[in-house]
Scaffold this active site. Structure first.
Site, PDB file in Angstrom:
ATOM      1  N   ASN A  12       0.803  -1.079   0.058  1.00  0.00           N
ATOM      2  CA  ASN A  12       0.097   0.106  -0.031  1.00  0.00           C
ATOM      3  C   ASN A  12       0.856   1.318  -0.052  1.00  0.00           C
ATOM      4  O   ASN A  12       1.698   1.481   1.036  1.00  0.00           O
ATOM      5  CB  ASN A  12      -1.196  -0.134   1.279  1.00  0.00           C
ATOM      6  CG  ASN A  12      -1.799   1.137   1.158  1.00  0.00           C
ATOM      7  OD1 ASN A  12      -1.549   2.294   0.844  1.00  0.00           O
ATOM      8  ND2 ASN A  12      -3.105   0.929   2.023  1.00  0.00           N
ATOM      9  N   ARG A  13       0.910   2.242  -1.168  1.00  0.00           N
ATOM     10  CA  ARG A  13       1.810   3.072  -1.225  1.00  0.00           C
ATOM     11  C   ARG A  13       1.805   4.195  -0.013  1.00  0.00           C
ATOM     12  O   ARG A  13       2.493   4.867   0.011  1.00  0.00           O
ATOM     13  CB  ARG A  13       1.765   3.464  -2.729  1.00  0.00           C
ATOM     14  CG  ARG A  13       0.650   4.180  -3.199  1.00  0.00           C
ATOM     15  CD  ARG A  13       0.641   4.845  -4.733  1.00  0.00           C
ATOM     16  NE  ARG A  13      -0.803   5.045  -4.925  1.00  0.00           N
ATOM     17  CZ  ARG A  13      -1.012   6.475  -4.884  1.00  0.00           C
ATOM     18  NH1 ARG A  13      -0.169   7.420  -4.256  1.00  0.00           N
ATOM     19  NH2 ARG A  13      -2.293   6.912  -5.082  1.00  0.00           N
ATOM     20  N   LYS A  15       0.523   3.712   2.783  1.00  0.00           N
ATOM     21  CA  LYS A  15       1.163   3.349   4.164  1.00  0.00           C
ATOM     22  C   LYS A  15       2.584   3.606   4.060  1.00  0.00           C
ATOM     23  O   LYS A  15       3.526   4.054   5.104  1.00  0.00           O
ATOM     24  CB  LYS A  15       1.067   1.863   4.365  1.00  0.00           C
ATOM     25  CG  LYS A  15      -0.480   1.420   4.709  1.00  0.00           C
ATOM     26  CD  LYS A  15      -0.402  -0.063   5.056  1.00  0.00           C
ATOM     27  CE  LYS A  15      -1.807  -0.753   5.566  1.00  0.00           C
ATOM     28  NZ  LYS A  15      -1.763  -2.148   5.728  1.00  0.00           N
ATOM     29  N   ASP A  70      -0.869  -3.809   9.803  1.00  0.00           N
ATOM     30  CA  ASP A  70      -2.264  -4.165   9.258  1.00  0.00           C
ATOM     31  C   ASP A  70      -3.318  -3.267  10.049  1.00  0.00           C
ATOM     32  O   ASP A  70      -3.317  -3.268  11.293  1.00  0.00           O
ATOM     33  CB  ASP A  70      -2.586  -5.486   9.725  1.00  0.00           C
ATOM     34  CG  ASP A  70      -3.879  -6.030   8.839  1.00  0.00           C
ATOM     35  OD1 ASP A  70      -3.587  -6.542   7.534  1.00  0.00           O
ATOM     36  OD2 ASP A  70      -4.868  -6.363   9.354  1.00  0.00           O
ATOM     37  N   TYR A 153     -10.343   5.359   4.188  1.00  0.00           N
ATOM     38  CA  TYR A 153     -11.251   6.039   4.945  1.00  0.00           C
ATOM     39  C   TYR A 153     -11.286   7.684   5.420  1.00  0.00           C
ATOM     40  O   TYR A 153     -11.873   8.091   6.172  1.00  0.00           O
ATOM     41  CB  TYR A 153     -11.854   5.227   6.100  1.00  0.00           C
ATOM     42  CG  TYR A 153     -12.363   4.048   5.663  1.00  0.00           C
ATOM     43  CD1 TYR A 153     -13.749   3.548   5.478  1.00  0.00           C
ATOM     44  CD2 TYR A 153     -11.514   2.721   5.521  1.00  0.00           C
ATOM     45  CE1 TYR A 153     -14.135   2.262   4.843  1.00  0.00           C
ATOM     46  CE2 TYR A 153     -11.778   1.531   5.195  1.00  0.00           C
ATOM     47  CZ  TYR A 153     -13.196   1.510   4.726  1.00  0.00           C
ATOM     48  OH  TYR A 153     -13.686   0.123   4.287  1.00  0.00           O
ATOM     49  N   ASP A 154     -10.089   8.049   5.057  1.00  0.00           N
ATOM     50  CA  ASP A 154      -9.705   9.378   5.691  1.00  0.00           C
ATOM     51  C   ASP A 154     -10.674  10.490   5.411  1.00  0.00           C
ATOM     52  O   ASP A 154     -10.901  11.437   6.318  1.00  0.00           O
ATOM     53  CB  ASP A 154      -8.234   9.988   5.030  1.00  0.00           C
ATOM     54  CG  ASP A 154      -7.063   9.338   5.724  1.00  0.00           C
ATOM     55  OD1 ASP A 154      -7.284   8.481   6.837  1.00  0.00           O
ATOM     56  OD2 ASP A 154      -5.899   9.358   5.285  1.00  0.00           O
ATOM     57  N   HIS A 178      -3.715   6.267  14.456  1.00  0.00           N
ATOM     58  CA  HIS A 178      -3.293   4.953  14.954  1.00  0.00           C
ATOM     59  C   HIS A 178      -2.039   4.713  14.543  1.00  0.00           C
ATOM     60  O   HIS A 178      -1.357   3.951  15.215  1.00  0.00           O
ATOM     61  CB  HIS A 178      -4.553   4.171  14.461  1.00  0.00           C
ATOM     62  CG  HIS A 178      -4.870   4.227  12.853  1.00  0.00           C
ATOM     63  ND1 HIS A 178      -4.798   5.576  12.277  1.00  0.00           N
ATOM     64  CD2 HIS A 178      -4.663   3.503  11.676  1.00  0.00           C
ATOM     65  CE1 HIS A 178      -4.929   5.485  10.889  1.00  0.00           C
ATOM     66  NE2 HIS A 178      -4.959   4.083  10.573  1.00  0.00           N
ATOM     67  N   ARG A 179      -1.842   5.175  13.216  1.00  0.00           N
ATOM     68  CA  ARG A 179      -0.303   4.557  12.705  1.00  0.00           C
ATOM     69  C   ARG A 179       0.836   5.307  13.437  1.00  0.00           C
ATOM     70  O   ARG A 179       1.756   4.706  13.507  1.00  0.00           O
ATOM     71  CB  ARG A 179      -0.308   4.656  11.230  1.00  0.00           C
ATOM     72  CG  ARG A 179       0.859   4.388  10.444  1.00  0.00           C
ATOM     73  CD  ARG A 179       0.643   4.063   8.953  1.00  0.00           C
ATOM     74  NE  ARG A 179      -0.242   3.202   8.681  1.00  0.00           N
ATOM     75  CZ  ARG A 179      -1.437   3.457   8.335  1.00  0.00           C
ATOM     76  NH1 ARG A 179      -1.979   4.727   8.108  1.00  0.00           N
ATOM     77  NH2 ARG A 179      -2.462   2.565   7.996  1.00  0.00           N
TER      78      ARG A 179
END
Ligand code: ITT
Length: 197
Positions: A12-13, A15, A70, A153-154, A178-179
């Site tokens: 996922n680019r 991420k 994840d 979902y941003d 969260h990340r």
């Protein structure tokens, strides 16, 4: 001494962009995962089980320390959905958001629209050990899409205390997501296990 290498076990680019921005000040050499001609089967029951599957796969395949992510969105009113199925809820990112807003359109009060993002980061070392850390971010599902930055979902997620979506305030997202929280813990962990990388 050559810096220690960590492979980002994700395709996922978005991420990759966020993880690199958060990890880059710390001196490890962060490398992208080679693209695979097939999908890794994410058949875990939790975010962390799936993160471990991805990190271990790359660590073993490429004999390198691998870091995976994840993540997903957990919506109270939907009994926790989309949860671990966030990336394939309605189709692509746009269809996922459309399905979510559609399912929640009868919930007219913001208090009924509570949700949180979860990010589990797994680190699999070359020597066969695996570690996990988790971060969450509480908020609400907006009544319609707003903003055009970010991904997933941003445009429909408003973090607690903000009347704006993550897609409108990426510079805040970078600090409170969260990340970001999971990466902070991962950095402390990586410093502790530096010898194993
Ligand atoms: P990899 O498995 O290759 O890492 P993926 O996109 O399939 O990539 P996941 O299975 O972890 O990753 O699914 C994560 C989904 O959750 C992602 O596609 C988004 O829909 C959502 N998501 C996760 N973090 C997000 C964020 O910071 N902002 C918006 N949506 C997010």
């Amino acid at each position: 001494m050559e810096s220690k290498k960590i492979l980002l076990a994700t395709k996922n680019r978005h991420k990759i962009e966020e993880l690199k921005a958060l990890l880059s000040p710390f001196g490890w050499k962060i490398v992208d995962a080679p693209s695979l001609p097939y999908e890794i089967e994410e058949n875990g029951k939790t975010f962390c089980e799936n993160a471990i599957i991805k990190a271990r796969f790359y660590a073993e395949e490429y004999d390198i320390t691998a870091l995976s992510d994840d993540s997903g969105l957990v919506v109270d009113a939907l009994g926790g959905r989309p949860g671990i199925l966030s990336s394939r809820y309605g189709g692509d990112d746009k269809e996922n958001r459309k399905k979510l807003l559609e399912e929640m359109k009868h919930l007219r009060n913001l208090n009924e629209r509570k949700a949180h993002f979860v990010c589990c980061i797994a680190i699999a070392t070359r020597k066969g050990k695996t570690y996990t850390v988790e971060g969450t971010c509480d908020g609400y599902i907006a009544f319609e899409e707003r903003g055009n930055r970010g991904f997933g979902y941003d445009p429909v997620f408003m973090p607690e205390g903000w009347n704006k979506t993550f897609a409108e305030i990426p510079e805040i997202k970078e600090k409170i997501s969260h990340r970001a929280k999971a990466v902070k813990k991962a950095i402390n962990l990586l410093k502790r296990i530096e010898d194993e990388i």
